[in-house]
Design an enzyme around this catalytic site. Structure first.
Site, PDB file in Angstrom:
ATOM      1  N   GLY A  36       0.887  -1.310   0.084  1.00 39.76           N
ATOM      2  CA  GLY A  36       0.010   0.013   0.185  1.00 39.76           C
ATOM      3  C   GLY A  36       0.599   1.318  -0.032  1.00 39.76           C
ATOM      4  O   GLY A  36       2.114   1.266  -0.289  1.00 39.76           O
ATOM      5  N   CYS A  37       0.400   2.233   0.560  1.00 41.42           N
ATOM      6  CA  CYS A  37       1.146   3.742   0.722  1.00 41.42           C
ATOM      7  C   CYS A  37       2.222   3.716   1.354  1.00 41.42           C
ATOM      8  O   CYS A  37       2.039   3.098   2.477  1.00 41.42           O
ATOM      9  CB  CYS A  37       0.051   4.669   0.966  1.00 41.42           C
ATOM     10  SG  CYS A  37       0.843   6.274   1.545  1.00 41.42           S
ATOM     11  N   PHE A  38       3.411   4.241   0.729  1.00 44.95           N
ATOM     12  CA  PHE A  38       4.744   3.815   1.489  1.00 44.95           C
ATOM     13  C   PHE A  38       4.606   4.984   2.685  1.00 44.95           C
ATOM     14  O   PHE A  38       5.595   4.793   3.445  1.00 44.95           O
ATOM     15  CB  PHE A  38       5.818   3.864   0.559  1.00 44.95           C
ATOM     16  CG  PHE A  38       5.912   4.859  -0.370  1.00 44.95           C
ATOM     17  CD1 PHE A  38       5.316   6.255  -0.391  1.00 44.95           C
ATOM     18  CD2 PHE A  38       6.474   4.762  -1.916  1.00 44.95           C
ATOM     19  CE1 PHE A  38       5.574   7.170  -1.190  1.00 44.95           C
ATOM     20  CE2 PHE A  38       6.774   5.816  -2.682  1.00 44.95           C
ATOM     21  CZ  PHE A  38       6.152   7.044  -2.646  1.00 44.95           C
ATOM     22  N   TRP A  39       3.850   5.858   2.686  1.00 43.42           N
ATOM     23  CA  TRP A  39       3.874   6.931   3.766  1.00 43.42           C
ATOM     24  C   TRP A  39       3.533   6.034   5.087  1.00 43.42           C
ATOM     25  O   TRP A  39       3.979   6.030   6.046  1.00 43.42           O
ATOM     26  CB  TRP A  39       2.759   7.948   3.688  1.00 43.42           C
ATOM     27  CG  TRP A  39       3.250   9.078   2.748  1.00 43.42           C
ATOM     28  CD1 TRP A  39       4.278   9.159   1.702  1.00 43.42           C
ATOM     29  CD2 TRP A  39       2.399  10.084   2.217  1.00 43.42           C
ATOM     30  NE1 TRP A  39       4.353  10.180   1.004  1.00 43.42           N
ATOM     31  CE2 TRP A  39       3.146  10.803   1.217  1.00 43.42           C
ATOM     32  CE3 TRP A  39       1.050  10.381   2.379  1.00 43.42           C
ATOM     33  CZ2 TRP A  39       2.512  11.805   0.313  1.00 43.42           C
ATOM     34  CZ3 TRP A  39       0.496  11.292   1.682  1.00 43.42           C
ATOM     35  CH2 TRP A  39       1.341  12.103   0.640  1.00 43.42           C
TER      36      TRP A  39
END
Length: 199
Positions: free
Chosen positions: A32-35
Site C-alpha cells: 500500500g501507501c509507502f507513507w
C-alpha cells in the site's frame, strides 16, 4: 607463545564480529501507501535504513505522478536495509504480513490501483522460499478468512521516490493523515511487536 596465540585469536574474533556487524541485506515490500508503511519498519531493531520508492514497472525513473496513474506497472515499495544478526528476514516477513491486508487485490484501505498492490520482491532464493512458505501456511490455515493474494516476484530495478516521500511520518507526524492513518498502525506495531522495536 600461548600469549601470542591468545592475542591473535582475540584479534580474529574482533575482526569477525566487526565483519558480521557490517554485513547488511535488503528486503523489498509493497503493502500500500509507502507513507504508512515506512514508519513501521523504521522502528524495528536491526533495520538500518528504509527508502520509499517504486519497483516492478516498465518505465525507467518514474515520478510519483506517473506511478499514481497506475499505468507504469510500478508498486509503491519500501527497500529495507537490515542487519540479519539483529533481525531476520522471517521477522520482517511477519511484520509485513501483519501490518497490511494481503487479501485485497490492488487495494489497501481507501487506496486502490496496481501501485498499492501487496507484493514481495525477493533478492535471494532463500527469501523467495521463506515468502512462499509463509504465504502457503497463511492460506492453509485460512489465517485471514480470505485467500492471500500477495505477489512474490524477483527483485526488479528499484527507483528511490522523491525526497518529500522519505521519512514522511517523521517529518509530518502532526498532519491529519499521519494521526488518523499512520499512528494507529504504529500503535498496533507497539502492541504486537514490542520486543522487536528500537528503544
Amino acid at each position: 607463545m600461548k600469549k601470542i596465540i591468545l592475542i591473535l585469536l582475540a584479534v580474529l574474533a574482533i575482526n569477525s564480529a566487526n565483519a558480521q556487524g557490517k554485513k547488511t541485506e535488503k528486503a523489498t515490500f509493497g503493502m500500500g501507501c509507502f507513507w504508512c508503511t515506512e514508519a513501521i519498519f523504521q522502528k524495528l531493531k536491526g533495520v538500518v535504513s528504509v527508502k520509499s520508492g517504486y519497483e516492478g514497472g516498465q518505465l525507467e525513473k518514474p515520478t510519483y505522478e506517473e506511478v499514481c496513474t497506475g499505468l507504469t506497472g510500478h508498486a509503491e515499495v519500501l527497500e529495507i536495509t537490515y542487519n540479519p544478526m539483529e533481525i531476520t528476514y522471517s521477522d520482517l516477513l511477519e511484520v509485513f504480513w501483519k501490518s497490511h491486508d494481503p487479501t485485497t487485490l490492488n487495494r489497501q484501505g481507501a487506496d486502490s490501483g496496481t501501485q498499492y498492490r501487496s507484493v514481495i520482491f525477493y533478492h535471494t532464493p532463500e527469501q523467495k522460499a521463506l515468502a512462499e512458505k509463509y504465504k502457503t501456511d497463511l492460506n492453509k490455515t485460512n489465517a485471514y478468512g480470505k485467500k492471500v493474494v500477495t505477489a512474490i516476484e524477483s527483485a526488479k530495478p528499484f527507483y528511490v521516490a522523491e525526497n518529500y516521500h522519505q521519512n514522511y511520518y517523521l517529518k509530518n507526524g502532526n498532519a491529519p493523515y499521519c494521526r488518523l492513518v499512520i499512528l494507529p498502525k504504529l500503535e498496533k506495531l507497539e502492541k504486537v511487536f514490542k520486543a522487536k522495536l528500537k528503544n
